[in-house]
Design a protein around this motif. Structure first.
Motif, PDB file in Angstrom:
ATOM      1  N   LEU A   1       0.866  -1.322   0.188  1.00 40.97           N
ATOM      2  CA  LEU A   1       0.113  -0.033   0.007  1.00 40.97           C
ATOM      3  C   LEU A   1       1.005   1.351  -0.178  1.00 40.97           C
ATOM      4  CD1 LEU A   1      -3.269   0.640   1.696  1.00 40.97           C
ATOM      5  CD2 LEU A   1      -1.550   1.989   2.356  1.00 40.97           C
ATOM      6  N   PHE A   2       0.484   2.164  -0.817  1.00 45.97           N
ATOM      7  CA  PHE A   2       1.212   3.527  -0.938  1.00 45.97           C
ATOM      8  C   PHE A   2       0.308   4.606  -0.550  1.00 45.97           C
ATOM      9  CE2 PHE A   2       3.862   1.562  -4.745  1.00 45.97           C
ATOM     10  CZ  PHE A   2       4.635   0.853  -3.644  1.00 45.97           C
ATOM     11  N   ARG A   3       0.852   5.655   0.184  1.00 53.24           N
ATOM     12  CA  ARG A   3      -0.006   6.978   0.518  1.00 53.24           C
ATOM     13  C   ARG A   3       0.764   8.088  -0.076  1.00 53.24           C
ATOM     14  NH1 ARG A   3      -0.603   8.221   5.524  1.00 53.24           N
ATOM     15  NH2 ARG A   3       0.660   6.780   6.395  1.00 53.24           N
ATOM     16  N   THR A   4       0.076   8.971  -0.915  1.00 54.05           N
ATOM     17  CA  THR A   4       0.654  10.114  -1.430  1.00 54.05           C
ATOM     18  C   THR A   4       0.400  11.131  -0.599  1.00 54.05           C
ATOM     19  OG1 THR A   4      -1.183  10.555  -2.747  1.00 54.05           O
ATOM     20  CG2 THR A   4       0.738   9.343  -3.891  1.00 54.05           C
ATOM     21  N   GLY A   5       1.165  12.366  -0.263  1.00 50.92           N
ATOM     22  CA  GLY A   5       1.105  13.433   0.462  1.00 50.92           C
ATOM     23  C   GLY A   5       0.540  14.612  -0.347  1.00 50.92           C
ATOM     24  N   GLY A   6       0.990  15.597  -0.169  1.00 51.57           N
ATOM     25  CA  GLY A   6       0.291  16.886  -0.801  1.00 51.57           C
ATOM     26  C   GLY A   6       0.947  17.067  -2.213  1.00 51.57           C
ATOM     27  N   SER A   7       1.596  16.212  -2.816  1.00 50.19           N
ATOM     28  CA  SER A   7       2.104  16.451  -4.085  1.00 50.19           C
ATOM     29  C   SER A   7       1.782  15.469  -5.079  1.00 50.19           C
ATOM     30  CB  SER A   7       3.492  16.616  -4.171  1.00 50.19           C
ATOM     31  OG  SER A   7       4.165  17.623  -3.358  1.00 50.19           O
ATOM     32  N   SER A   8       1.425  15.660  -6.195  1.00 53.12           N
ATOM     33  CA  SER A   8       0.936  14.748  -7.234  1.00 53.12           C
ATOM     34  C   SER A   8       2.263  14.298  -8.049  1.00 53.12           C
ATOM     35  CB  SER A   8       0.094  15.082  -8.534  1.00 53.12           C
ATOM     36  OG  SER A   8       0.574  16.208  -8.968  1.00 53.12           O
ATOM     37  N   GLY A   9       2.597  13.107  -8.861  1.00 54.96           N
ATOM     38  CA  GLY A   9       3.430  13.012  -9.681  1.00 54.96           C
ATOM     39  C   GLY A   9       3.353  11.410 -10.300  1.00 54.96           C
ATOM     40  N   THR A  10       4.530  10.463 -10.188  1.00 55.14           N
ATOM     41  CA  THR A  10       4.508   9.426 -10.450  1.00 55.14           C
ATOM     42  C   THR A  10       4.983   8.299  -9.639  1.00 55.14           C
ATOM     43  OG1 THR A  10       6.840   9.613 -11.394  1.00 55.14           O
ATOM     44  CG2 THR A  10       4.847  10.264 -13.059  1.00 55.14           C
ATOM     45  N   CYS A  11       4.589   7.057  -9.735  1.00 55.10           N
ATOM     46  CA  CYS A  11       4.889   6.031  -9.017  1.00 55.10           C
ATOM     47  C   CYS A  11       5.819   5.145 -10.093  1.00 55.10           C
ATOM     48  CB  CYS A  11       3.845   5.140  -8.467  1.00 55.10           C
ATOM     49  SG  CYS A  11       4.538   3.685  -7.869  1.00 55.10           S
ATOM     50  N   VAL A  12       7.175   5.117  -9.927  1.00 50.75           N
ATOM     51  CA  VAL A  12       7.959   4.483 -10.915  1.00 50.75           C
ATOM     52  C   VAL A  12       8.730   3.194 -10.158  1.00 50.75           C
ATOM     53  CG1 VAL A  12       9.729   6.364 -10.471  1.00 50.75           C
ATOM     54  CG2 VAL A  12       9.646   4.749 -12.638  1.00 50.75           C
ATOM     55  N   VAL A  13       9.035   2.358 -10.714  1.00 47.19           N
ATOM     56  CA  VAL A  13       9.998   1.205 -10.422  1.00 47.19           C
ATOM     57  C   VAL A  13      11.333   1.686 -10.709  1.00 47.19           C
ATOM     58  CG1 VAL A  13      10.792  -1.055 -10.710  1.00 47.19           C
ATOM     59  CG2 VAL A  13       8.334  -0.721 -10.806  1.00 47.19           C
ATOM     60  N   GLN A  14      12.300   1.667  -9.767  1.00 48.16           N
ATOM     61  CA  GLN A  14      13.761   2.060  -9.894  1.00 48.16           C
ATOM     62  C   GLN A  14      14.635   0.791  -9.685  1.00 48.16           C
ATOM     63  OE1 GLN A  14      14.487   5.219  -7.429  1.00 48.16           O
ATOM     64  NE2 GLN A  14      13.902   6.627  -8.927  1.00 48.16           N
ATOM     65  N   TRP A  15      15.434   0.253 -10.602  1.00 48.66           N
ATOM     66  CA  TRP A  15      16.269  -0.965 -10.353  1.00 48.66           C
ATOM     67  C   TRP A  15      17.627  -0.886 -10.898  1.00 48.66           C
ATOM     68  CZ3 TRP A  15      17.968  -3.625 -14.612  1.00 48.66           C
ATOM     69  CH2 TRP A  15      17.321  -3.279 -15.944  1.00 48.66           C
ATOM     70  N   ALA A  16      18.442  -1.858 -10.352  1.00 48.36           N
ATOM     71  CA  ALA A  16      19.777  -1.902 -10.893  1.00 48.36           C
ATOM     72  C   ALA A  16      20.402  -3.438 -10.516  1.00 48.36           C
ATOM     73  CB  ALA A  16      20.744  -0.964 -10.318  1.00 48.36           C
ATOM     74  N   GLN A  17      21.543  -3.441 -10.782  1.00 46.66           N
ATOM     75  CA  GLN A  17      22.311  -4.711 -10.250  1.00 46.66           C
ATOM     76  C   GLN A  17      22.590  -4.586  -8.885  1.00 46.66           C
ATOM     77  OE1 GLN A  17      25.710  -4.780 -13.192  1.00 46.66           O
ATOM     78  NE2 GLN A  17      24.773  -6.407 -14.189  1.00 46.66           N
ATOM     79  N   GLY A  18      22.479  -5.616  -8.186  1.00 43.07           N
ATOM     80  CA  GLY A  18      22.885  -5.660  -6.842  1.00 43.07           C
ATOM     81  C   GLY A  18      24.239  -5.709  -6.716  1.00 43.07           C
ATOM     82  N   ASN A  19      25.122  -6.446  -7.492  1.00 38.92           N
ATOM     83  CA  ASN A  19      26.489  -6.200  -7.377  1.00 38.92           C
ATOM     84  C   ASN A  19      27.020  -5.791  -8.959  1.00 38.92           C
ATOM     85  OD1 ASN A  19      26.930  -7.049  -4.669  1.00 38.92           O
ATOM     86  ND2 ASN A  19      26.001  -8.828  -5.531  1.00 38.92           N
ATOM     87  N   SER A  20      27.823  -4.794  -9.171  1.00 37.75           N
ATOM     88  CA  SER A  20      28.242  -4.306 -10.368  1.00 37.75           C
ATOM     89  C   SER A  20      28.849  -5.334 -11.165  1.00 37.75           C
ATOM     90  CB  SER A  20      29.321  -3.196 -10.383  1.00 37.75           C
ATOM     91  OG  SER A  20      29.741  -2.675 -11.602  1.00 37.75           O
TER      92      SER A  20
END
Length: 355
Positions: free
Chosen positions: A317-336
């Protein structure tokens, strides 16, 4: 004073009676015997364009309201054209193109017609569009910004051209003023209702709205442990709302690299969710740990199953505050690792607004 109602035998009607009766077919402006001028939604008519120094207004029709006079219904049957006034040597200018109704009973012009009019503005360091003088009956169609000589090409804006609908209709105008409680408008991203003092979002922007994003192509990254936005797994969210989150994200990664991900939300948001994925070697509790954080939390590192595709099933569950915008998945390698980590096509996330 007595006024002839329409649709009765033996009566004859003057222009004012017919124009006032036409008020019944156009959205009110919040005043008695008032109306909103404009073209019909989706009508490409009365569009202003530039071809060199030639101004063209395409054929089209409009309702033109004049206070005390009702609604004039007017049409340009073919393209109207005129010539743009030359640019000033050192100052910019804003010009106006409008549809004018000549009615000698109102403006003493001696004419009864409709046509396009071009009115050049005054060159200035702070230019503004001119206003037609006197008792002209008109509807703006466009403004033309004319830079000073050598300052660039003139540009046309259709922002001033209004749109109108039948009574009770939905205005496709995010800037439309509220005239009465129960009025609706399309803001461009959702439907809004006016309660008599303010606009508020309703379905499909409101409770129950489902937001869905799917990867339309694979995305591969290598030699990075900095979690950044996925180019596909992003949805818009509004301020002061609560969303449930679920998803199905499929990835593959080298043995030594692992994979990590997180969600980024607008400032002031809170998160309570579980990543539900395959444990990384150094994190035996990675399947189902609870993540609590604000706008962007620390990434959860997950493991692999040889070199095959594996999946995660975020839920929470996500709750936004007083700002609109985007929900985005961010990802990377765990180890380079120089070998690529890939999130694959048809991975998806789904948010549903619940409050």
């Amino acid at each position: 004073m007595p006024f002839d109602p329409l649709d009765q035998n033996t009566l004859t009607y003057d222009g004012l009676e017919l124009r006032r009766a036409a008020l019944l077919g156009v959205m009110a402006d919040g005043t008695a015997l008032g109306a909103r001028s404009g073209i019909r939604p989706g009508d490409p008519g009365l569009t202003t364009s530039l071809a060199g120094s030639t101004i063209n207004v395409s054929a089209g029709a409009a309702f033109v309201y004049q206070s005390g006079q009702g609604v004039y219904r007017a049409a340009l049957p073919s393209t109207w054209s005129t010539t743009l006034t030359a640019a000033h040597a050192t100052l910019d200018r804003i010009d106006l193109v409008y549809l004018r109704i000549w009615d000698t009973d109102v403006d003493a012009s001696g004419l009864r017609q409709a046509d396009g009019v071009y009115l050049a503005g005054t060159p200035s360091s702070t230019p503004v569009a001119p206003t037609p003088a006197g008792t002209q009956i008109y509807m703006p169609l466009a403004t033309i910004t004319v830079p000073h000589s050598g300052g660039g090409s003139p540009s046309v804006s259709l922002t001033v051209r209004p749109v109108t609908v039948a009574p009770g209709g939905i205005l496709p105008d995010a800037a439309a003023a509220g005239s009465y409680a129960g009025q609706y408008r399309d803001s461009g991203s959702g439907l809004q209702r006016y309660d008599g003092s303010a606009w508020s979002d309703i379905q499909p922007q409101g409770i129950g709205r489902i937001l869905f994003a799917r990867k339309s192509a694979d995305t591969s990254r290598s030699s990075t442990t900095t979690a950044t936005d996925d180019p596909h797994l992003s949805v818009p969210v509004i301020a002061n709302a609560t969303y449930t989150i679920e998803g199905f994200i499929v990835y593959n990664t080298p043995n030594a690299a692992d994979w990590k991900y997180q969600f980024a939300l607008p400032a002031g948001s809170t998160q309570l969710w579980s990543p539900w994925g395959l444990s990384a070697e150094a994190d035996t509790s990675a399947v189902g740990p609870i993540r609590t954080s604000t706008s962007t939390g620390s990434a959860t590192q997950l493991g692999i199953n040889s070199t095959a595709n594996v999946s995660v099933r975020p839920i929470g569950l996500f709750r936004t505050g007083g700002s609109s915008g985007t929900c985005v998945v961010q990802w990377a390698q765990g180890n380079s690792s120089a070998s690529a980590t890939t999130v694959v096509t048809d991975s998806w996330i789904k948010l549903q607004r619940v409050a």
